[in-house]
Design a protein around this motif. Structure first.
Motif, PDB file in Angstrom:
ATOM      1  N   UNK A   1      11.845 -15.351  -2.735  1.00 12.42           N
ATOM      2  CA  UNK A   1      11.390 -14.188  -3.491  1.00 12.42           C
ATOM      3  C   UNK A   1      10.129 -14.505  -4.284  1.00 12.42           C
ATOM      4  N   UNK A   2      10.087 -15.692  -4.876  1.00 14.66           N
ATOM      5  CA  UNK A   2       8.910 -16.109  -5.634  1.00 14.66           C
ATOM      6  C   UNK A   2       7.701 -16.233  -4.718  1.00 14.66           C
ATOM      7  N   UNK A  52       7.169 -14.571  -1.947  1.00 17.04           N
ATOM      8  CA  UNK A  52       6.742 -13.215  -1.594  1.00 17.04           C
ATOM      9  C   UNK A  52       5.909 -12.600  -2.714  1.00 17.04           C
ATOM     10  N   UNK A  53       6.346 -12.778  -3.960  1.00 17.57           N
ATOM     11  CA  UNK A  53       5.598 -12.248  -5.096  1.00 17.57           C
ATOM     12  C   UNK A  53       4.214 -12.880  -5.177  1.00 17.57           C
ATOM     13  N   UNK A  54       4.150 -14.183  -4.976  1.00 15.03           N
ATOM     14  CA  UNK A  54       2.866 -14.881  -5.032  1.00 15.03           C
ATOM     15  C   UNK A  54       1.945 -14.450  -3.889  1.00 15.03           C
ATOM     16  N   UNK A  55       2.524 -14.231  -2.710  1.00 10.24           N
ATOM     17  CA  UNK A  55       1.711 -13.766  -1.580  1.00 10.24           C
ATOM     18  C   UNK A  55       1.149 -12.375  -1.848  1.00 10.24           C
ATOM     19  N   UNK A  56       1.951 -11.489  -2.445  1.00 13.06           N
ATOM     20  CA  UNK A  56       1.462 -10.152  -2.794  1.00 13.06           C
ATOM     21  C   UNK A  56       0.339 -10.242  -3.825  1.00 13.06           C
ATOM     22  N   UNK A  57       0.546 -11.078  -4.853  1.00 13.39           N
ATOM     23  CA  UNK A  57      -0.485 -11.242  -5.876  1.00 13.39           C
ATOM     24  C   UNK A  57      -1.755 -11.827  -5.267  1.00 13.39           C
ATOM     25  N   UNK A  58      -1.615 -12.762  -4.359  1.00 12.29           N
ATOM     26  CA  UNK A  58      -2.756 -13.377  -3.694  1.00 12.29           C
ATOM     27  C   UNK A  58      -3.527 -12.356  -2.860  1.00 12.29           C
ATOM     28  N   UNK A  59      -2.794 -11.513  -2.134  1.00 12.25           N
ATOM     29  CA  UNK A  59      -3.484 -10.509  -1.316  1.00 12.25           C
ATOM     30  C   UNK A  59      -4.199  -9.488  -2.199  1.00 12.25           C
ATOM     31  N   UNK A  60      -3.604  -9.103  -3.323  1.00 11.03           N
ATOM     32  CA  UNK A  60      -4.266  -8.185  -4.246  1.00 11.03           C
ATOM     33  C   UNK A  60      -5.539  -8.812  -4.811  1.00 11.03           C
ATOM     34  N   UNK A  61      -5.449 -10.086  -5.201  1.00 11.38           N
ATOM     35  CA  UNK A  61      -6.618 -10.770  -5.736  1.00 11.38           C
ATOM     36  C   UNK A  61      -7.709 -10.911  -4.682  1.00 11.38           C
ATOM     37  N   UNK A  62      -7.309 -11.162  -3.460  1.00 11.75           N
ATOM     38  CA  UNK A  62      -8.281 -11.278  -2.378  1.00 11.75           C
ATOM     39  C   UNK A  62      -9.004  -9.951  -2.172  1.00 11.75           C
ATOM     40  N   UNK A  63      -8.276  -8.837  -2.222  1.00  7.76           N
ATOM     41  CA  UNK A  63      -8.889  -7.517  -2.079  1.00  7.76           C
ATOM     42  C   UNK A  63      -9.860  -7.245  -3.224  1.00  7.76           C
ATOM     43  N   UNK A  64      -9.471  -7.606  -4.434  1.00 11.64           N
ATOM     44  CA  UNK A  64     -10.336  -7.394  -5.595  1.00 11.64           C
ATOM     45  C   UNK A  64     -11.605  -8.223  -5.467  1.00 11.64           C
ATOM     46  N   UNK A  65     -11.463  -9.459  -5.048  1.00 11.97           N
ATOM     47  CA  UNK A  65     -12.627 -10.347  -4.904  1.00 11.97           C
ATOM     48  C   UNK A  65     -13.555  -9.795  -3.839  1.00 11.97           C
ATOM     49  N   UNK A  66     -13.009  -9.345  -2.716  1.00  6.91           N
ATOM     50  CA  UNK A  66     -13.833  -8.801  -1.642  1.00  6.91           C
ATOM     51  C   UNK A  66     -14.554  -7.527  -2.100  1.00  6.91           C
ATOM     52  N   UNK A  67     -13.878  -6.693  -2.893  1.00  7.04           N
ATOM     53  CA  UNK A  67     -14.510  -5.470  -3.369  1.00  7.04           C
ATOM     54  C   UNK A  67     -15.642  -5.772  -4.364  1.00  7.04           C
ATOM     55  N   UNK A  68     -15.525  -6.831  -5.134  1.00  2.00           N
ATOM     56  CA  UNK A  68     -16.569  -7.204  -6.079  1.00  2.00           C
ATOM     57  C   UNK A  68     -17.750  -7.889  -5.386  1.00  2.00           C
ATOM     58  N   UNK A  69     -17.491  -8.529  -4.254  1.00  4.11           N
ATOM     59  CA  UNK A  69     -18.566  -9.208  -3.519  1.00  4.11           C
ATOM     60  C   UNK A  69     -19.490  -8.194  -2.854  1.00  4.11           C
ATOM     61  N   UNK A  70     -19.015  -7.025  -2.538  1.00  8.39           N
ATOM     62  CA  UNK A  70     -19.807  -6.026  -1.825  1.00  8.39           C
ATOM     63  C   UNK A  70     -20.697  -5.300  -2.727  1.00  8.39           C
TER      64      UNK A  70
END
Length: 70
Positions: A49-50, A52-70
């Motif tokens: 479970x932990x 899964x939570x970390x993977x979700x947080x990682x994917x959200x952070x990756x999306x945020x980083x990609x949106x800021x890079x553009x």
């Protein structure tokens, strides 16, 4: 009762007591194993479970980083 039958009964009682004692010992060992197994499964589930939570947080952070890079 003859002496032989009394001796046989006594031997049977002694053997039965030994078997019951051995059964109780084995039961204790099995119960301890089951307890450890349940704890292991509970810990494994908590870790999954932990992760899964970390993977979700990682994917959200990756999306945020990609949106800021553009």
């Amino acid at each position: 009762m003859s002496e032989d039958s009394k001796s046989s009964v006594n031997n049977l009682i002694k053997c039965t007591e030994k078997l019951l004692k051995r059964f109780d010992e084995q039961k204790g060992i099995i119960d301890a194993y089951i307890k450890k197994e349940r704890e292991w499964k509970r810990n494994k589930l908590a870790q999954a479970n932990q992760i899964k939570k970390l993977e979700k947080a990682n994917s959200k952070l990756t999306k945020v980083i990609k949106s800021h890079e553009q």
